[in-house]
Design an enzyme around this catalytic site. Structure first.
Site, PDB file in Angstrom:
ATOM      1  N   GLY A  14       0.799  -1.231   0.000  1.00 12.96           N
ATOM      2  CA  GLY A  14       0.000   0.000   0.000  1.00 12.96           C
ATOM      3  C   GLY A  14       0.825   1.270   0.000  1.00 12.96           C
ATOM      4  O   GLY A  14       0.365   2.318  -0.446  1.00 12.96           O
ATOM      5  N   ASP A  66      -3.064   1.111  12.053  1.00 16.55           N
ATOM      6  CA  ASP A  66      -4.401   0.823  12.585  1.00 16.55           C
ATOM      7  C   ASP A  66      -4.259   0.293  14.013  1.00 16.55           C
ATOM      8  O   ASP A  66      -4.218   1.058  14.968  1.00 16.55           O
ATOM      9  CB  ASP A  66      -5.079  -0.168  11.638  1.00 16.55           C
ATOM     10  CG  ASP A  66      -6.525  -0.464  11.972  1.00 16.55           C
ATOM     11  OD1 ASP A  66      -7.125   0.285  12.770  1.00 16.55           O
ATOM     12  OD2 ASP A  66      -7.081  -1.446  11.446  1.00 16.55           O
ATOM     13  N   THR A 106       1.329  -4.508  13.207  1.00 20.26           N
ATOM     14  CA  THR A 106       2.285  -4.696  12.103  1.00 20.26           C
ATOM     15  C   THR A 106       3.555  -3.888  12.333  1.00 20.26           C
ATOM     16  O   THR A 106       4.666  -4.431  12.318  1.00 20.26           O
ATOM     17  CB  THR A 106       1.645  -4.251  10.757  1.00 20.26           C
ATOM     18  OG1 THR A 106       0.380  -4.881  10.622  1.00 20.26           O
ATOM     19  CG2 THR A 106       2.527  -4.625   9.580  1.00 20.26           C
ATOM     20  N   LYS A 128      -4.531   6.073  12.267  1.00 14.78           N
ATOM     21  CA  LYS A 128      -5.958   5.808  12.530  1.00 14.78           C
ATOM     22  C   LYS A 128      -6.094   5.326  13.963  1.00 14.78           C
ATOM     23  O   LYS A 128      -5.614   4.276  14.328  1.00 14.78           O
ATOM     24  CB  LYS A 128      -6.464   4.772  11.526  1.00 14.78           C
ATOM     25  CG  LYS A 128      -7.970   4.669  11.467  1.00 14.78           C
ATOM     26  CD  LYS A 128      -8.444   3.869  10.265  1.00 14.78           C
ATOM     27  CE  LYS A 128      -8.260   2.384  10.449  1.00 14.78           C
ATOM     28  NZ  LYS A 128      -8.850   1.612   9.323  1.00 14.78           N
ATOM     29  N   ASP A 147      -5.874  -0.075  -0.228  1.00 14.78           N
ATOM     30  CA  ASP A 147      -6.825  -0.932  -0.923  1.00 14.78           C
ATOM     31  C   ASP A 147      -7.827  -1.558   0.031  1.00 14.78           C
ATOM     32  O   ASP A 147      -7.592  -1.658   1.238  1.00 14.78           O
ATOM     33  CB  ASP A 147      -6.097  -2.073  -1.642  1.00 14.78           C
ATOM     34  CG  ASP A 147      -5.624  -3.154  -0.674  1.00 14.78           C
ATOM     35  OD1 ASP A 147      -4.920  -2.814   0.306  1.00 14.78           O
ATOM     36  OD2 ASP A 147      -5.977  -4.337  -0.871  1.00 14.78           O
ATOM     37  N   ARG A 184      -6.907   1.127  -5.189  1.00 19.32           N
ATOM     38  CA  ARG A 184      -5.575   1.719  -4.998  1.00 19.32           C
ATOM     39  C   ARG A 184      -5.339   2.896  -5.938  1.00 19.32           C
ATOM     40  O   ARG A 184      -4.599   3.815  -5.643  1.00 19.32           O
ATOM     41  CB  ARG A 184      -4.479   0.684  -5.271  1.00 19.32           C
ATOM     42  CG  ARG A 184      -4.357  -0.422  -4.243  1.00 19.32           C
ATOM     43  CD  ARG A 184      -3.005  -1.115  -4.417  1.00 19.32           C
ATOM     44  NE  ARG A 184      -2.957  -2.446  -3.825  1.00 19.32           N
ATOM     45  CZ  ARG A 184      -2.658  -2.703  -2.564  1.00 19.32           C
ATOM     46  NH1 ARG A 184      -2.409  -1.708  -1.728  1.00 19.32           N
ATOM     47  NH2 ARG A 184      -2.617  -3.943  -2.109  1.00 19.32           N
TER      48      ARG A 184
HETATM   49  P1  IMP Z   1      -2.228  -2.787  11.837  1.00 20.92           P
HETATM   50  O1  IMP Z   1      -1.267  -3.905  12.115  1.00 20.92           O
HETATM   51  O2  IMP Z   1      -3.584  -3.093  12.364  1.00 20.92           O
HETATM   52  O3  IMP Z   1      -1.721  -1.458  12.315  1.00 20.92           O
HETATM   53  O4  IMP Z   1      -2.429  -2.775  10.283  1.00 20.92           O
HETATM   54  C1  IMP Z   1      -1.790  -1.913   9.464  1.00 20.92           C
HETATM   55  C2  IMP Z   1      -1.951  -2.358   8.007  1.00 20.92           C
HETATM   56  O5  IMP Z   1      -3.298  -2.749   7.722  1.00 20.92           O
HETATM   57  C3  IMP Z   1      -1.655  -1.200   7.112  1.00 20.92           C
HETATM   58  O6  IMP Z   1      -0.318  -1.255   6.690  1.00 20.92           O
HETATM   59  C4  IMP Z   1      -2.600  -1.398   5.957  1.00 20.92           C
HETATM   60  O7  IMP Z   1      -1.978  -2.185   4.972  1.00 20.92           O
HETATM   61  C5  IMP Z   1      -3.757  -2.152   6.535  1.00 20.92           C
HETATM   62  N1  IMP Z   1      -4.870  -1.239   6.871  1.00 20.92           N
HETATM   63  C6  IMP Z   1      -5.289  -0.866   8.097  1.00 20.92           C
HETATM   64  N2  IMP Z   1      -6.322  -0.016   8.030  1.00 20.92           N
HETATM   65  C7  IMP Z   1      -6.552   0.170   6.722  1.00 20.92           C
HETATM   66  C8  IMP Z   1      -7.503   0.980   5.991  1.00 20.92           C
HETATM   67  O8  IMP Z   1      -8.331   1.728   6.541  1.00 20.92           O
HETATM   68  N3  IMP Z   1      -7.435   0.904   4.642  1.00 20.92           N
HETATM   69  C9  IMP Z   1      -6.528   0.118   3.986  1.00 20.92           C
HETATM   70  N4  IMP Z   1      -5.618  -0.636   4.620  1.00 20.92           N
HETATM   71  C10 IMP Z   1      -5.639  -0.616   5.975  1.00 20.92           C
HETATM   72 MG    MG Z   2       0.451  -1.505   4.869  1.00 22.43          MG
END
Ligand code: IMP
Ligand code: MG
Length: 170
Positions: A40, A99, A103, A127, A155, A161
């Site tokens: 992304g 998010d 990750t 976010k 995406d 995208r």
């Molecule tokens: P985390 O581990 O929950 O912080 O996830 C982060 C990853 O999830 C990001 O790198 C994005 O690839 C994907 N992601 C999280 N939220 C969104 C969103 O609202 N739109 C698209 N991808 C998201």
């Molecule tokens: Mg990502």
């Protein structure tokens, strides 16, 4: 799926230029290694590094994706690792959207174990609503509270995208 405009391409572009300027000032005299988290991030990454006015190198990491689901499982699996040795390097980890934080925290922990000189994080979007682990974002483009965002590389199930603006799915 329906979508609502959240951040225009014009706003994105001026914010990314501002981030590039700030990073260039902070890293004056250094040559950071910018590490993008695929896939992304590629749109943001390319615009960001081209807004930087200092020398840098680039590399990429790919963590397993969500598949078609909208939440993160919490386990990190690397599909692609960096290829440049990172020991002694000043790293800037570049992510599209944070998010839950799972990750990025796992990636930071993994990279820290390999002895870089410093690590800073740059994320286009912070976010907040589902954050499970605090993530120290040093360079943040936009803060949003909630919603699933698409466009400018983001995406949903590999769709959207290509959009020039960022939208929230409704
Ligand atoms: P985390 O581990 O929950 O912080 O996830 C982060 C990853 O999830 C990001 O790198 C994005 O690839 C994907 N992601 C999280 N939220 C969104 C969103 O609202 N739109 C698209 N991808 C998201
Ligand atoms: Mg990502």
């Amino acid at each position: 799926m329906k979508r609502e405009l959240l951040i225009s391409g014009t706003e994105i572009s001026s914010k990314v230029k501002e981030l590039g300027r700030r990073i260039s000032l902070d890293y004056e005299g250094k040559e950071p290694l910018c590490i993008g988290i695929l896939n992304g991030v590629v749109f943001f990454f390319a615009d960001l590094v081209r807004a930087m006015t200092i020398p840098y190198s680039i590399d990429f990491i790919r963590a397993a994706s969500y598949g078609s689901s909208m939440t993160s499982s919490g386990n990190l699996r690397l599909i692609k690792d960096v290829e440049i040795p990172i020991q002694g390097k000043d790293l800037i980890i570049v992510e599209d959207i944070v998010d839950t934080g799972h990750t990025l925290n796992r990636i930071v922990k993994n990279l820290r174990g390999r002895g870089p000189r410093s690590i800073n994080i740059c994320a286009l979007i912070d976010k907040r609503e589902r954050r499970k682990e605090e993530v120290p974002i040093d360079y943040c483009g936009f803060r949003v509270e909630s919603g699933f965002l698409v466009g400018y590389g983001l995406d949903y199930n590999e769709q959207y995208r290509y959009l020039h603006d960022i939208y929230v799915l409704t």
